[in-house]
Design a protein around this motif. Structure first.
Motif, short mmCIF file in Angstrom:
data_model
loop_
_atom_site.label_atom_id
_atom_site.label_comp_id
_atom_site.label_asym_id
_atom_site.label_seq_id
_atom_site.Cartn_x
_atom_site.Cartn_y
_atom_site.Cartn_z
N HIS A 230 44.60 29.44 36.10
CA HIS A 230 43.31 29.46 36.79
C HIS A 230 42.33 30.36 36.04
O HIS A 230 42.65 31.49 35.67
CB HIS A 230 43.50 29.96 38.22
CG HIS A 230 42.34 29.69 39.12
ND1 HIS A 230 41.16 30.39 39.03
CD2 HIS A 230 42.17 28.77 40.12
CE1 HIS A 230 40.32 29.94 39.94
NE2 HIS A 230 40.91 28.95 40.61
N GLU A 231 41.13 29.85 35.83
CA GLU A 231 40.10 30.62 35.12
C GLU A 231 39.72 31.86 35.93
O GLU A 231 39.56 31.81 37.15
CB GLU A 231 38.86 29.75 34.90
CG GLU A 231 37.77 30.44 34.10
CD GLU A 231 36.54 29.57 33.93
OE1 GLU A 231 35.56 30.04 33.32
OE2 GLU A 231 36.57 28.41 34.42
N GLY A 232 39.58 32.98 35.24
CA GLY A 232 39.19 34.23 35.89
C GLY A 232 40.36 35.05 36.40
O GLY A 232 40.18 36.19 36.83
N PHE A 233 41.57 34.47 36.32
CA PHE A 233 42.78 35.18 36.72
C PHE A 233 43.59 35.57 35.49
O PHE A 233 43.52 34.92 34.45
CB PHE A 233 43.65 34.31 37.64
CG PHE A 233 43.20 34.27 39.06
CD1 PHE A 233 43.85 35.00 40.04
CD2 PHE A 233 42.10 33.49 39.44
CE1 PHE A 233 43.44 34.96 41.36
CE2 PHE A 233 41.68 33.43 40.75
CZ PHE A 233 42.35 34.18 41.72
N ILE A 234 44.38 36.62 35.63
CA ILE A 234 45.31 37.02 34.57
C ILE A 234 46.54 37.66 35.20
O ILE A 234 46.45 38.31 36.25
CB ILE A 234 44.63 38.01 33.58
CG1 ILE A 234 45.49 38.16 32.32
CG2 ILE A 234 44.37 39.35 34.24
CD1 ILE A 234 44.78 38.90 31.19
N ASN A 235 47.66 37.44 34.57
CA ASN A 235 48.91 38.05 35.03
C ASN A 235 49.06 39.46 34.46
O ASN A 235 48.55 39.77 33.38
CB ASN A 235 50.12 37.21 34.61
CG ASN A 235 50.37 36.05 35.54
OD1 ASN A 235 50.45 36.21 36.75
ND2 ASN A 235 50.48 34.84 34.98
N GLY A 236 49.76 40.26 35.18
CA GLY A 236 50.13 41.60 34.71
C GLY A 236 51.54 41.89 35.17
O GLY A 236 52.03 41.29 36.13
N SER A 237 52.21 42.79 34.48
CA SER A 237 53.59 43.10 34.87
C SER A 237 53.88 44.57 34.64
O SER A 237 53.28 45.21 33.77
CB SER A 237 54.58 42.25 34.07
OG SER A 237 54.47 42.54 32.68
N MET A 238 54.80 45.10 35.44
CA MET A 238 55.27 46.46 35.24
C MET A 238 56.45 46.39 34.29
O MET A 238 57.41 45.64 34.51
CB MET A 238 55.70 47.09 36.57
CG MET A 238 54.62 47.09 37.63
SD MET A 238 53.06 47.85 37.12
CE MET A 238 53.58 49.54 36.80
#
Length: 427
Positions: A230-238
């Motif tokens: 999805h445009e404008g979203f990004i994943n992040g992780s610990m």
């Protein structure tokens, strides 16, 4: 006599009147400067607030930051102020190429702490406080910071975990706009995974359409795919050390994380066949977990735990013994022969009988033996200072006849000879 008393009462009234006149006069004098006093109080409060901010900034190693109105956040080496300077610093960026970050990763990996750190630092900066970040950090100015973190279930309001989250999310959806930062922890959790995942994606889409900046955490793999596409979203992780299975508490934006539940369960001792079957059910593929071998480490850890338990038990036992010794030492507050001060009689006496079950001591006062509670006694001169070692206290506490009879009976039995022992006497 009555005349003198009336005269005294009259002078007391006159004194009270004079005190009232003096206080009234002083009050009027102060009231003339009420405006100046209010200005001084406001100035004192303002400077006190400034000094308090300065002291707090110094204690957390805070710095000033720059602001923008573009929902752009750039935190460099930020630390939660309650975790101290030894906390793992957080690097976080949002609002440039994306304005919605979805963080994934294992439990206890630091996801919720990351959310709280971003939200708290943003509020601190907007409140005019320095924040514990590195230089060149930048914060956006938001009209609202809307948060749903924690378990708000309530017996009183008949709310389950899911219901309480949904109630908060509904309020957030009603208030969100392009001047809002929304922080949601474990979005869609607390209900059927499929339905929870659907609600989570729909809520994230609606918040994004409203223009809000979003920071959320999740365990749903479908939401990770949604954020990736999805445009404008990004994943992040610990970040997570796969070798030691320990969280590193570092946020890695741009990469989705894994919950690592299977590996954690395997390390904790769950059968490998069960783990492989669980993987097959979950991901519709087979995976060999024999490459992860922690048996030796598990044995070492088990031995370390057993040794720790044994040492803890030994320490507790030693602590109990020491406590018992201390209680024994403290059990008797006074010893035979101690000279004590009797508060309510305002005189001294000598302890002649040890403490009984009621906390009373036998005290020789003016040639009489009295039972007096220990609370009314205080040590005046210890018996060790008053008498030589192995002193025969019978000389002090016993009558001459009693001592004579004791001497006779210690040698032989004789009719008609008796020794009178006071009640509670342990000697």
């Amino acid at each position: 006599m009555k005349k003198a008393q009336d005269e005294l009462n009259m002078w007391k009234l006159e004194e009270e009147k004079e005190v009232y006149v003096i206080l009234s006069t002083l009050t009027n004098m102060v009231a003339e400067y009420i405006r100046e006093l209010n200005i001084d109080i406001e100035a004192m409060a303002y400077y006190d607030f400034l000094f308090a901010k300065g002291r707090y900034s110094k204690s957390i190693d805070g710095r000033s930051v720059s602001f923008n109105s573009k929902s752009y956040i750039d935190i460099k080496q930020g630390k939660h102020p309650l975790l101290g300077r030894n906390a793992v610093p957080l690097d976080f960026t949002s609002g440039d190429k994306y304005r919605a970050v979805v963080i994934t990763g294992p439990n206890t990996g630091g996801k919720t702490v990351a959310l709280k750190t971003v939200g708290l630092l943003t509020m601190m900066a907007q409140s005019g406080l320095h924040v514990p970040v590195e230089q060149n950090s930048e914060f956006a100015v938001f009209a609202d910071i809307l948060v749903d973190i924690g378990d708000g279930q309530s017996i009183e309001q008949n709310l389950s975990t899911f219901s309480s989250h949904i109630k908060n999310v509904i309020n957030i959806l009603n208030c969100a706009d392009n001047h809002t930062l929304v922080i949601v922890d474990e979005i869609g959790s607390g209900t059927d995974p499929e339905e929870g995942m659907g609600i989570a994606i729909a809520v994230l889409e609606q918040l994004y359409d409203k223009g809000a900046a979003i920071l959320a955490t999740t365990h749903y793999s479908e939401i990770k795919d949604f954020a990736r596409n999805h445009e404008g979203f990004i994943n992040g992780s610990m970040e997570f050390d796969i070798n030691t299975l320990k969280p590193l508490y570092k946020l890695n934006i741009g990469k989705a994380g894994e919950s690592n539940a299977f590996l954690i369960a395997l390390k904790l001792g769950m059968n490998r066949n069960i783990i492989e079957r669980a993987h097959e059910v979950t991901y519709k593929e087979k995976k060999d977990y024999s490459q992860y071998k922690w048996e030796d480490k598990l044995k070492e850890n088990y031995q370390e735990v057993e040794i720790h338990k044994q040492k803890t038990a030994e320490f507790k036992e030693a602590k109990k013994k020491n406590a018992a010794i201390e209680r024994t030492k403290a059990k008797s507050k006074f010893n035979l022969g101690d000279c004590v001060y009797i508060s309510f009689m305002n005189r001294t006496g000598v302890i002649c009988e040890t403490e009984n079950s009621k906390g009373e001591y036998g005290v020789m006062v003016m040639k009489k033996k009295l039972k007096i509670n220990q609370k009314r006694l205080s040590l005046y001169i210890s018996g060790e200072e008053m008498y030589p070692e192995d002193y025969d206290f019978d000389i002090v506490f016993e009558s001459k006849q009693n001592r004579k009879n004791k001497k006779i009976l210690s040698k032989r039995h004789e009719e008609g000879v008796e020794v009178i022992i006071s009640k509670g006497d342990s000697r």
